[in-house]
Scaffold this motif. Structure first.
Motif, PDB file in Angstrom:
ATOM      1  N   ASP A  59      71.994  40.683  63.408  1.00  0.00           N
ATOM      2  CA  ASP A  59      72.030  40.284  62.003  1.00  0.00           C
ATOM      3  C   ASP A  59      73.369  39.646  61.635  1.00  0.00           C
ATOM      4  O   ASP A  59      74.303  39.617  62.438  1.00  0.00           O
ATOM      5  N   SER A  62      76.670  41.898  61.732  1.00  0.00           N
ATOM      6  CA  SER A  62      77.179  42.118  63.091  1.00  0.00           C
ATOM      7  C   SER A  62      77.815  40.849  63.632  1.00  0.00           C
ATOM      8  O   SER A  62      78.837  40.894  64.315  1.00  0.00           O
ATOM      9  N   ARG A  65      81.207  40.510  62.153  1.00  0.00           N
ATOM     10  CA  ARG A  65      82.119  41.486  62.755  1.00  0.00           C
ATOM     11  C   ARG A  65      82.569  40.997  64.135  1.00  0.00           C
ATOM     12  O   ARG A  65      83.746  41.032  64.467  1.00  0.00           O
ATOM     13  N   GLU A  84      70.107  38.064  45.779  1.00  0.00           N
ATOM     14  CA  GLU A  84      70.727  38.661  44.609  1.00  0.00           C
ATOM     15  C   GLU A  84      70.680  40.187  44.641  1.00  0.00           C
ATOM     16  O   GLU A  84      71.529  40.850  44.096  1.00  0.00           O
ATOM     17  N   LEU A  87      73.583  43.388  46.720  1.00  0.00           N
ATOM     18  CA  LEU A  87      74.958  43.701  46.309  1.00  0.00           C
ATOM     19  C   LEU A  87      75.703  44.528  47.344  1.00  0.00           C
ATOM     20  O   LEU A  87      76.851  44.242  47.679  1.00  0.00           O
ATOM     21  N   GLU A  88      75.022  45.537  47.848  1.00  0.00           N
ATOM     22  CA  GLU A  88      75.689  46.424  48.806  1.00  0.00           C
ATOM     23  C   GLU A  88      75.971  45.694  50.108  1.00  0.00           C
ATOM     24  O   GLU A  88      76.873  46.028  50.845  1.00  0.00           O
ATOM     25  N   LYS A  89      75.170  44.628  50.335  1.00  0.00           N
ATOM     26  CA  LYS A  89      75.383  43.840  51.555  1.00  0.00           C
ATOM     27  C   LYS A  89      76.726  43.103  51.469  1.00  0.00           C
ATOM     28  O   LYS A  89      77.384  42.876  52.464  1.00  0.00           O
ATOM     29  N   LYS A  90      77.103  42.732  50.258  1.00  0.00           N
ATOM     30  CA  LYS A  90      78.343  41.982  50.098  1.00  0.00           C
ATOM     31  C   LYS A  90      79.537  42.822  50.521  1.00  0.00           C
ATOM     32  O   LYS A  90      80.411  42.358  51.264  1.00  0.00           O
ATOM     33  N   GLU A  92      79.400  45.386  52.422  1.00  0.00           N
ATOM     34  CA  GLU A  92      79.270  45.640  53.850  1.00  0.00           C
ATOM     35  C   GLU A  92      79.787  44.436  54.642  1.00  0.00           C
ATOM     36  O   GLU A  92      80.480  44.567  55.639  1.00  0.00           O
ATOM     37  N   TRP A 101      80.509  34.867  50.077  1.00  0.00           N
ATOM     38  CA  TRP A 101      79.057  34.836  50.156  1.00  0.00           C
ATOM     39  C   TRP A 101      78.501  33.765  49.233  1.00  0.00           C
ATOM     40  O   TRP A 101      79.147  33.328  48.304  1.00  0.00           O
TER      41      TRP A 101
ATOM     42  N   PHE B  44      59.813  43.184  56.841  1.00  0.00           N
ATOM     43  CA  PHE B  44      60.792  42.939  55.795  1.00  0.00           C
ATOM     44  C   PHE B  44      61.382  41.535  55.910  1.00  0.00           C
ATOM     45  O   PHE B  44      61.487  40.803  54.927  1.00  0.00           O
ATOM     46  N   GLU B  70      59.394  42.522  48.640  1.00  0.00           N
ATOM     47  CA  GLU B  70      60.606  42.738  49.428  1.00  0.00           C
ATOM     48  C   GLU B  70      61.340  43.991  48.962  1.00  0.00           C
ATOM     49  O   GLU B  70      61.804  44.779  49.782  1.00  0.00           O
ATOM     50  N   ARG B  77      62.208  50.653  54.249  1.00  0.00           N
ATOM     51  CA  ARG B  77      63.124  50.522  55.373  1.00  0.00           C
ATOM     52  C   ARG B  77      64.179  51.613  55.330  1.00  0.00           C
ATOM     53  O   ARG B  77      64.643  52.097  56.348  1.00  0.00           O
ATOM     54  N   THR B 248      83.079  43.121  39.586  1.00  0.00           N
ATOM     55  CA  THR B 248      81.867  43.558  40.264  1.00  0.00           C
ATOM     56  C   THR B 248      80.647  43.234  39.419  1.00  0.00           C
ATOM     57  O   THR B 248      79.641  42.733  39.914  1.00  0.00           O
ATOM     58  N   SER B 251      79.618  39.554  39.616  1.00  0.00           N
ATOM     59  CA  SER B 251      78.828  39.026  40.713  1.00  0.00           C
ATOM     60  C   SER B 251      77.345  39.253  40.485  1.00  0.00           C
ATOM     61  O   SER B 251      76.528  38.479  40.941  1.00  0.00           O
ATOM     62  N   SER B 252      77.015  40.321  39.756  1.00  0.00           N
ATOM     63  CA  SER B 252      75.593  40.492  39.506  1.00  0.00           C
ATOM     64  C   SER B 252      75.127  39.617  38.350  1.00  0.00           C
ATOM     65  O   SER B 252      73.946  39.381  38.180  1.00  0.00           O
ATOM     66  N   ILE B 266      70.839  51.429  45.406  1.00  0.00           N
ATOM     67  CA  ILE B 266      70.526  51.513  46.829  1.00  0.00           C
ATOM     68  C   ILE B 266      71.823  51.814  47.558  1.00  0.00           C
ATOM     69  O   ILE B 266      72.788  51.068  47.448  1.00  0.00           O
ATOM     70  N   PRO B 268      74.393  51.921  50.559  1.00  0.00           N
ATOM     71  CA  PRO B 268      74.576  50.961  51.645  1.00  0.00           C
ATOM     72  C   PRO B 268      73.777  51.416  52.863  1.00  0.00           C
ATOM     73  O   PRO B 268      73.937  52.542  53.313  1.00  0.00           O
ATOM     74  N   SER B 269      72.881  50.577  53.286  1.00  0.00           N
ATOM     75  CA  SER B 269      72.088  50.982  54.443  1.00  0.00           C
ATOM     76  C   SER B 269      72.963  50.904  55.686  1.00  0.00           C
ATOM     77  O   SER B 269      73.896  50.110  55.753  1.00  0.00           O
ATOM     78  N   PRO B 271      74.081  49.844  59.293  1.00  0.00           N
ATOM     79  CA  PRO B 271      73.876  48.532  59.888  1.00  0.00           C
ATOM     80  C   PRO B 271      72.531  48.510  60.613  1.00  0.00           C
ATOM     81  O   PRO B 271      72.173  49.490  61.260  1.00  0.00           O
ATOM     82  N   THR B 272      71.826  47.441  60.425  1.00  0.00           N
ATOM     83  CA  THR B 272      70.490  47.338  60.998  1.00  0.00           C
ATOM     84  C   THR B 272      70.543  47.749  62.462  1.00  0.00           C
ATOM     85  O   THR B 272      71.434  47.349  63.206  1.00  0.00           O
TER      86      THR B 272
END
Lengths: 120, 734
Positions: A59, A62, A65, A84, A87-90, A92, A101, B44, B70, B77, B248, B251-252, B266, B268-269, B271-272
């Motif tokens: 992904d 990774s 990184r 959109e 958010l948490e992905k940003k 991360e 981004w 997904f 999604e 997920r 913060t 950005s939203s 949510i 932070p998941s 890492p995939t």
């Protein structure tokens, strides 16, 4: 000419990004996932990498990184394409070393403007 | 820059349809096993890509629907929502709905939104979050500020800011674009030269900006570095301290207000998951992606349409519309295209060589080399032809995979338990054939689900496993592809079929038929064993339509059945519709082509073995079997050279699992012919399936043996009860 690597598993997005950036005068190469992108990035230098987050094999997080850990990509702008709701992905992504981004959906003008923030 | 995005639509549609197929396949796998992480990720990702693409290309309706899908998948997920049968059903219905929406979109038709809205509501209730939870708290930030004002900005980047790929200089330049700036750099923290770490940023800046911009515009510039710096933005004594939280929020706020963006908390998941384990499906997808975009080859499905009769009416509307979308292009692997390019290269070389020779003086040596060149040309042409044919070949899995869903849905509806086994999915066949065989196969598989497989109770009583099994098997045999549809159900009831056939007047009560012959009766027009018309099969379309559809493709269908053990339908088809192995025959001045696959034997008639029925029809006693003789000259109103039957030759062909003899003057060569559609160039002619151009440039017609026998007025072949219609008309248009 500045070289950009566009990474996305969706062919239409990839083509759209590549087409837009080429029109804006960049040299663009494409990769379909993190593994391919990392391989390409190691074989030649890119001035900027623009990567989707959700991709098979490796992904975007990774990929960023891994790229950031390479001496050649220590200062290189690494941008991610997120949605959109990501958010948490940003954060991360930032933790992984992303420069910034671009939020999907975006239009060609937004894309060029964003790239311009870090690549001149 | 104004850019036309429509050039990417086609690719988007194709990959979206592909993504939907992948979603469907994975969803169906899920329902059998426990959900595995990689499957959910694949589902997904497909939804995610469709959403991203549709948003970018401006297909708002699809984007907003996929967004809910999604969001739900994202929660699945993360293990926050379950994925039980009802949810899989819901997702499958969403896949259908999206597919229809995309199809409508790709054909510029108006799409039916009501389904999407209903499905969206179902998802939203699962998400138990009101859909209107819009991020209103961020709105105030986007307020325009009106007249010019002075901004004071303190920007103190962390030392390691450069390692994020961000460049403070660019940000200052960007600020300068907003208005008049005065920048003061603070170099206090700069250490002595020998202590400088080149990777660190030691500077900080104070900026005075005179501009009519809003605070959010300034913040946007520093958006990416909010965590890597200290920043202070103030306006004429009015100071904002808590920049961090606001940035913060900012950005939203980029989210378009039009988008119903439900904000979920949510975490932070992780890492995939590392995706070392790539399943075969993903691999296929990867291969395919490699092949694009340079290898898009436009298929021309029109060429062989003349060969096909009316398609099945079952589900016609839905399936045909889908087909139109599919038929526009095919994906071809790189190696096939490479070999093609290679061939063309050689062809060009050969052509150049021949051209050069033609310009030189002709002597024996040149003639010899010319002959060599022509031999080379022939070789090139043949290889080129083979390569081109390979491009049109696709694995049958494209058709097979559809049945997973069909069997699942219909068995659920009927309360049956059925396992579907797919064999030989990689067997390749021509894309056109594949499209045309899909409908008849749907019918055969439905038939197996509906009539073949018994209810669980019935199966248990018969001492069989509760779960019925339907096997789809494909393999190559000679120049044909064989597709078998095998079920382990109750088998055909010969007695019932016999009774029905007698009632319907297909056979006489006194006729003695083998079980095999009786089973074949189900393919006769006007025959349907279904006692009650069910939702699945028996919609007034009989097996006869299946048969005529398959015959229109120059194929054949056969049935074998053992009571209580099951039924096996065997469909035999040519690998391609573009080329055919033909037997050239002559009648008077005219040359016709009979497809080789139809021919059983050719022989000279012994007039003593011929008897006449009712003064109309001659039949030949061929080793105890009566074969009706069709005089080609008579049917097509030609002048024949042969005045009596022993002067010409009889080509015995297989028709409707019976035999017929076509009487011609002479047999000529056997050769491969390229089929040209008669329908596309003229009109459909009964008894003729197409035309071709012979080596000498003359046009020759290809005989459709089934049609020919019909034109000749012969009925009930293969039932041992041959009759002839009132008057055999010759083809008017010829």
């Amino acid at each position: 000419m500045k070289k950009i690597l566009a990474v996305d598993d969706s062919a239409s997005m990839r083509q759209m990004v590549a087409f837009t950036l080429k029109k804006a005068g960049y040299d663009v190469q494409q990769a379909k996932d993190g593994v391919e992108a990392l391989d390409m990035a190691q074989n030649s230098r890119f001035d900027l990498v623009l990567s989707d987050v959700n991709m098979p094999n490796m992904d975007g997080i990774s990929l960023i990184r891994n790229l950031r850990a390479l001496p050649d990509y220590k200062y290189t702008p690494l941008l991610m394409l997120t949605t959109e709701s990501g958010l948490e992905k940003k954060s991360e992504g930032k933790a992984a070393g992303a420069t910034g981004w671009i939020v999907k959906p975006f239009n060609p003008d937004q894309l060029i403007a964003t790239i311009g923030k870090v690549l001149r | 820059m104004k850019m036309d995005l429509s050039q990417f639509y086609q690719v988007f549609f194709e990959e979206s349809f592909e993504g939907l197929d992948a979603m469907e396949a994975e969803l169906l796998r899920l329902s059998n096993d426990t959900p595995d992480v990689e499957s959910i990720n694949t589902i997904f990702r497909a939804a995610h890509s469709i959403k991203g693409g549709s948003g970018t290309f401006g297909f708002e309706k699809i984007a907003s629907f996929t967004h809910v899908v999604e969001t739900y998948l994202d929660l699945v997920r993360e293990g926050k929502r379950k994925l039980a049968t009802e949810q899989v059903d819901l997702l499958l219905r969403s896949v259908d709905c999206l597919r229809d929406m995309l199809t409508a979109l790709s054909q510029n038709q108006t799409m039916d939104e009501s389904r999407a809205i209903a499905l969206k509501a179902e998802f939203e209730s699962l998400l138990d979050e009101p859909p209107t939870a819009n991020s209103t708290e961020t709105q105030q930030l986007a307020k325009p500020q009106g007249s010019k004002s002075s901004w004071y900005i303190t920007f103190i980047p962390h030392r390691e800011i450069l390692l994020t790929g961000n460049e403070p200089l660019y940000m200052l330049q960007e600020l300068a674009q907003l208005g008049e700036v005065e920048v003061v750099v603070n170099t206090q923290s700069l250490p002595a030269l020998d202590l400088i770490d080149v990777e660190s940023c030691y500077f900080s800046w104070q900026i005075e900006l005179i501009s009519d911009c809003s605070e959010s515009q300034i913040k946007e510039i520093f958006e990416w570095v909010e965590d890597d710096c200290e920043i202070n933005i103030s306006r004429q004594g009015f100071q904002t301290k808590d920049t961090k939280t606001q940035v913060t929020a900012l950005s939203s706020s980029q989210v378009k207000p039009a988008d119903e963006n439900t904000q979920f908390s949510i975490e932070p998941s992780e890492p995939t998951k590392s995706e070392t384990e790539v399943d075969s499906h993903t691999k296929i997808r990867t291969d395919k992606q490699l092949a694009e975009p340079a290898t898009k080859v436009q298929a021309s499905p029109t060429q062989s349409t003349a060969l096909v009769g009316d398609s099945l009416t079952t589900d016609k509307a839905k399936q045909t519309s889908q087909k139109i979308a599919d038929a526009s292009s095919i994906r071809v692997s790189i190696d096939k295209v490479d070999s093609l390019i290679n061939m063309v290269g050689e062809l060009v070389i050969t052509q150049a060589m021949l051209m050069q020779l033609s310009e030189s003086e002709f002597d024996n040596k040149v003639v010899k080399r010319m002959k060599q060149g022509l031999a080379q040309l022939e070789h090139n042409t043949r290889e080129l032809q083979e390569s081109v044919m390979r491009i049109r070949m696709l694995p049958i899995s494209f058709v097979f995979n559809r049945f997973v869903r069909l069997v699942r849905d219909s068995s659920q509806k009927l309360g049956k338990k059925i396992e579907l086994v797919l064999l030989g999915e990689q067997t390749e066949l021509d894309k056109t054939v594949m499209e045309k065989i899909s409908d008849p196969m749907v019918h055969l598989v439905r038939n197996s689900v509906d009539h073949g497989i018994e209810s669980p109770q019935e199966r248990m009583a018969a001492g069989k496993s509760e779960i019925g099994k339907i096997t789809l098997n494909a393999y190559h045999q000679g120049g044909n592809i064989v597709i078998e549809i095998i079920d382990d159900g109750r088998g055909l009831s010969t007695e019932k079929i016999r009774q029905k056939a007698i009632t319907n007047g297909l056979i006489n009560a006194t006729d003695e038929l083998t079980d095999e012959q009786i089973n074949l009766l189900i393919f006769e027009p006007g025959f349907s064993t279904a006692e009650t018309v069910s939702d699945l099969s028996g919609r007034g379309v009989g097996m006869d339509v299946v048969k005529s559809n398959i015959q229109a493709l120059n194929g054949a269908v056969d049935v074998e059945s053992t009571p209580n053990q099951g039924t096996k339908f065997k469909v035999r088809l040519p690998l391609t519709l573009a080329i055919l192995d033909g037997q050239l025959v002559r009648v008077g001045q005219h040359i016709y082509i009979i497809p080789l696959v139809n021919i059983i034997e050719s022989l000279q008639i012994n007039p003593t073995q011929v008897s006449n029925i009712g003064g109309q029809l001659d039949v030949l006693d061929l080793r105890g079997e009566y074969v009706p003789i069709v005089r080609l000259a008579e049917v097509f109103a030609h002048q024949s050279d042969s005045h009596s039957l022993n002067e010409g030759l009889l080509v015995v062909v297989e028709v409707d699992s019976g035999k017929a003899g076509i009487f011609v003057d002479d047999l000529l060569a056997q050769q491969q012919v390229v089929i040209k559609s008669l329908e596309a160039n003229y009109c459909k002619v009964e008894g003729i399936s197409g035309a071709t151009i012979l080596g000498d440039g003359t046009v020759s017609l290809i005989i459709d043996v089934v049609g020919l026998v019909k034109v000749a007025g012969i009925k009930n072949l293969g039932t041992g009860n041959i009759t002839i219609a009132e008057h055999s008309t010759s083809c008017e248009s010829l």
